[in-house]
Structures are given as structure tokens and as C-alpha cells.
Design a protein around this motif. Structure first.
Motif, short mmCIF file in Angstrom:
data_model
loop_
_atom_site.label_atom_id
_atom_site.label_comp_id
_atom_site.label_asym_id
_atom_site.label_seq_id
_atom_site.Cartn_x
_atom_site.Cartn_y
_atom_site.Cartn_z
N CYS A 274 19.10 14.41 -25.33
CA CYS A 274 18.12 15.30 -25.93
C CYS A 274 18.60 15.70 -27.33
CB CYS A 274 17.95 16.53 -25.05
SG CYS A 274 16.87 17.78 -25.78
N CYS A 299 14.57 15.80 -19.88
CA CYS A 299 15.81 16.42 -20.34
C CYS A 299 16.40 17.31 -19.24
CB CYS A 299 15.55 17.26 -21.59
SG CYS A 299 16.99 18.24 -22.05
N LYS A 310 12.04 20.27 -24.55
CA LYS A 310 11.76 18.86 -24.86
C LYS A 310 10.75 18.31 -23.84
CE LYS A 310 12.27 14.73 -26.47
NZ LYS A 310 10.84 14.62 -26.17
#
Ligand SMILES: [Zn+2]
Length: 499
Positions: A274, A299, A310
Motif C-alpha cells: 500500500c 490493503c 486504500k
């Protein structure tokens, strides 16, 4: 609310056919479950599927121009048409009129796999239709019993000489290649691009996905020809190993029914990080409300409620995006030269150092230590069968290790030329996606709007390679702790990423 019409067809020449009433019942049930309003019903009785003159069918196509319904609901896709071209033709007309075909019995999700599956099913329907017309021809059984070719188109990989079916060696080699690649998890589209790169075509044109799927299900390649519940093994010589065929059959079946594959291959497993929280992005799967399996990357920072936002990445779309980009990078002269320049620089810095050698030397030290411990034990009078056996083991290991170390040390003087490195990368491009990613990619940092790719450094002196390169296969067989010692090329590519 969605609107649809039902189309049902019954042909008397097939005894196992579902009755019109049965087809309607299944379609109506499907409509009810999916909240679809049925506006009209079209029925053709006793018309063969290959025939275009189906009055109700023609009416339905005509009515679609009024754009009143969104779907044509059929019991199975082969109700609609048994000819791929006809199917494509009518599908296009319907599409222009804003309507789609829905099959009550076949689950066709709107995913890339769904599209492939749909064309596969169309291919199958056409296949059975051809079978049906062949049934009425006389004397065919006798021909089959003799093991002779019954006419029609001969499957790719075979040729006919004096009514006998023989292997076309050149094509058979490609058949084996396709099966092998599919069995180890290569996507059909990737198989096709490898074939294209090698200028291997089907009837002068690039292979179609449809054709490949059809081949993957073709039992003739293991020497089996089926006709009316009878199996003939005397007609087609075997081209593909039974074991490989079986692996492929299971994979195709899994894809076909959209069930969770126990061995779904995540090409980017252990490679994604990430860009925001720095945690690994892991491979996940789940089930959608409508029952289809979903595969995605997520993530870990988000998973464990660590506050990362994310968004998740759809497996197939993201993977092909990455692969396309890696191939693009390696194929573009500008980037390619940049990578090679950087590698040549690294090579100069690296001369004299070798992480594989370092770790072998470390291992050697440990064995020496263990051996000396045993010697101490023997000196103290502690000796039995176990210590004796252990000592022999260690001595064998030591011998092996010394050999490897000698080879490694001799490799230190190899220096690669620009051409050799370039050649190596060109070869890498021909690898299957899974190996390409494993071998070439160290890490990919993922942001919402860009990705940063870090390439692996292939310039390692390998014990078995006289090229000074780490071999692809060798890398995948290597223990993780040695893999981890291989430093990445610190070349990063930023790519804009919008999906
Ligand atoms: Zn994160």
C-alpha cells in the motif's frame, strides 16, 4: 423494474429435450427470483436449431425494435441459436435495440470470465448442433468402428490420410503447448499472445479465445471420440497426456460454473504494498450477494481497521493492467535502455560481491560448527548410531556445499555485456505471466492514482548457469531466505493509474 420476453423452442429430433412447458416454467421462476417482468412469450415448436425460419423467433427479433423489453429470457443459450454466426448476428440486432439475452439455466456473470464463458457456451451449442445433423447420416457408425474419419472439419492437430486420422506433428506440438500453459495457470489471452509472438496461427488468423477453450475441452486429444454414449478409441491418436488433460478439464469446469477455484492464481501475491500505510496488500476472495465469487486485493491496513482507506482492487483488471504495463515498459526502447544502463552500473558495483556466495559460506560455517560439536562429543566418549549417522549426513552436505562454493567463486569473474542483458530481458518477456511477475518484480507500491514498480535485479551468479544470470526456474525453486537476499534494481517506474 426490468422487463423481458421469453423465447422457447422445442425440436422433436432430440429425445432428451426439455418440453416447452418445462422451459417456460424455469424461465418464469427465474424472472420471479430476479424481479423481472415478463411482457410476452414466443414459442417455436419442432423447428431445428440450425434453421433460420423460426416464425416466433423472427417475430421476437422484429418486436425488439420497439425497444419495449430489456432481456430475452431463454431456458438455455442453445434455444436461441445453435450457430455462432447467427447467434452473433441476432445478438447484435438485439443489442442495437437495447436488449440482451439471459439464460435461466446458465449463470453468466457480467465479468471478463463471463464474456469468455458466454462465447464458450456458444461454441458448445454449435458443436452439438453439428453432432445432431451428423446423426442422420447413414453408415457413419460403421465408419467409426473401422476407426476411419467420418468427414467434416478435422480438429486442429490432426490430418487425414487414406481415411485415417493421423497426428499433424507441427500442430500437435502447439496443442501440447496450449494445454501445458493452461494447466500451469496461464491465462488464455496470454497463451494467445505468446502464440502470436511466435507467429503460430489458426487457419491463418490469430487464435481466438473461443477456439482455445474449445480445444481445451476436446477429448480427441487424449484419443477419445464419443458418439451416442459410445466411446471410440480407435479413431484419434492421442496428443496430450491424460494427466495434463485432467488438470485442464478441472480448471475449465471450475471456470465454467463460476465456483470458487481452490487454486485461483493470484499473480501479484506477496508483491503489492500500500502506498499510503506501507502494509502489504493481500489476495482475498468473497461472495457477492448474487452468489458469484469475487477475487480482489485489499490493503491489510484497511482490513485490520488500522485506518487505511486504500480502495480494493479487482483481481483480473488490476493484474492485466500490471502485466500490460510491465510488457510495455520492457518493450519501449527508452525504458529498456534505461534499465540496461542501470544494470550495467550495478554490475560494476557488484563485481566482487555475491550474496549467494555469502549465504553459502555462512552455511558452510554452520556445518563446520556442528561437525566440531560432534567431534567434541566423540572425544568425550559419547558415540552411538545417531551421532554416527548425523556425522555422515553433515559430511555429505559439506561436500555438496564446497562444490557449489567453488562454482560460485569462479562465477565472480563473469561480466555481462549489454547485448547479453538485453537478450535476457527479451527472453523474460516470453515467460508465462506468473513466472514473469515472480521473477521480474520485486515490489509494486499502489496508490489510488499511480503505481510504482520496482524491478528485481537478475544479475546474480547462479550455481548452474554459465550465463551469469539467475535462471528463471532456479529463482522460483530457491528458498525464500536466499530470494530475499537478492537486492532489487532500484529502478522505479511511476505509472498513472485510473480504473
Ligand atoms: Zn493501506
Amino acid at each position: 423494474m426490468k422487463t423481458a420476453v421469453i423465447y422457447a423452442r422445442y425440436s422433436s429430433d432430440n429425445q432428451t429435450e426439455q418440453s416447452i412447458e418445462g422451459q417456460l416454467r424455469v424461465c418464469k421462476q427465474y424472472a420471479e427470483n430476479n424481479d423481472i417482468l415478463i411482457l410476452n412469450t414466443y414459442i417455436d415448436r419442432a423447428m431445428t436449431g440450425t434453421n433460420d425460419n423460426r416464425p416466433d423467433f423472427q417475430q421476437m427479433i422484429k418486436d425488439s425494435s420497439k425497444k419495449e423489453f430489456q432481456y430475452v429470457l431463454v431456458y438455455k443459450l442453445d434455444r436461441f441459436s445453435r450457430n455462432k454466426y447467427e447467434m452473433a448476428k441476432y445478438k447484435k440486432i438485439l443489442k442495437d435495440n437495447g436488449a440482451k439475452i439471459l439464460s435461466a439455466m446458465e449463470n453468466i456473470p457480467e465479468t471478463p470470465e463471463g464474456i469468455i464463458l458466454e462465447s464458450l457456451l456458444e461454441g458448445m451449442a454449435e458443436y452439438y448442433s453439428v453432432e445432431l445433423s451428423q446423426k442422420v447420416r447413414r453408415g457413419l457408425n460403421e465408419t467409426r468402428l473401422k476407426g476411419n474419419f467420418i468427414g467434416g472439419t478435422i480438429s486442429y492437430g490432426y490430418k487425414v490420410e487414406n481415411h485415417k486420422i493421423l497426428i499433424n506433428e507441427e500442430q500437435a506440438e502447439n496443442v501440447r503447448f496450449i494445454f501445458k500453459q493452461y494447466s500451469i495457470g496461464t491465462y488464455v489471452k496470454d497463451i494467445i499472445s505468446i502464440l502470436n509472438d511466435r507467429h503460430i496461427y489458426h487457419n491463418g488468423k490469430p487464435f481466438e479465445k473461443n477456439t482455445i477453450y474449445y480445444m481445451l475441452k476436446n477429448e480427441k486429444y487424449i484419443g477419445i471420440y464419443r458418439h451416442e454414449d459410445k466411446i471410440y478409441t480407435n479413431m484419434y491418436p492421442q496428443i496430450v497426456d491424460k494427466e495434463v488433460y485432467e488438470i485442464v478439464r478441472q480448471k475449465v469446469d471450475t471456470n465454467k460454473y463460476g465456483k470458487r477455484s481452490t487454486d485461483t492464481i493470484y499473480l501479484l501475491k506477496n508483491k503489492l504494498k500500500c502506498g499510503y500505510c506501507g502494509k502489504p496488500i493481500s489476495a482475498e476472495c468473497g461472495t457477492a450477494r448474487n452468489g458469484t465469487r469475487l477475487h480482489y486485493y485489499k490493503c491489510l491496513g484497511r482490513k485490520k481497521n488500522n485506518g487505511c482507506n486504500k480502495s480494493m482492487l479487482k483481481k483480473d483488471i488490476f493484474e492485466s493492467f500490471i502485466i500490460d504495463n510491465i510488457i510495455q515498459i520492457l518493450k519501449s526502447p527508452k525504458h529498456f535502455d534505461y534499465i540496461i544502463d542501470s544494470l550495467l552500473k550495478i554490475q560494476n558495483q557488484q563485481l566482487g560481491t555475491n550474496p549467494i556466495l555469502d549465504s553459502l559460506l555462512k552455511e558452510q560455517k554452520q556445518i563446520e560448527k556442528s561437525l566440531s560439536n560432534i567431534m567434541t562429543a566423540i572425544e568425550q566418549g559419547i558415540i552411538n548410531n545417531t551421532t554416527n549417522k548425523r556425522m555422515k549426513e553433515l559430511e555429505t552436505q559439506q561436500e555438496e556445499l564446497n562444490k557449489k562454493i567453488l562454482i560460485e567463486q569462479s562465477k565472480n569473474i563473469i561480466k555481462l555485456s549489454r547485448g547479453e542483458i538485453a537478450n535476457h530481458f527479451e527472453k523474460a518477456l516470453r515467460l508465462e505471466s506468473k513466472i514473469l511477475i515472480d521473477y521480474m518484480i520485486k515490489e509494486i507500491k499502489v496508490f489510488e492514482d499511480k503505481i510504482i514498480i520496482q524491478f528485481n535485479n537478475p544479475l546474480q551468479k547462479s550455481p548452474d548457469s554459465s550465463q551469469g544470470f539467475l535462471l528463471f526456474e532456479e529463482y522460483s525453486n530457491m528458498p525464500k531466505y536466499i530470494q530475499n537476499k537478492i537486492k532489487p534494481i532500484m529502478i522505479e517506474f511511476e505509472i498513472d493509474y485510473y480504473i
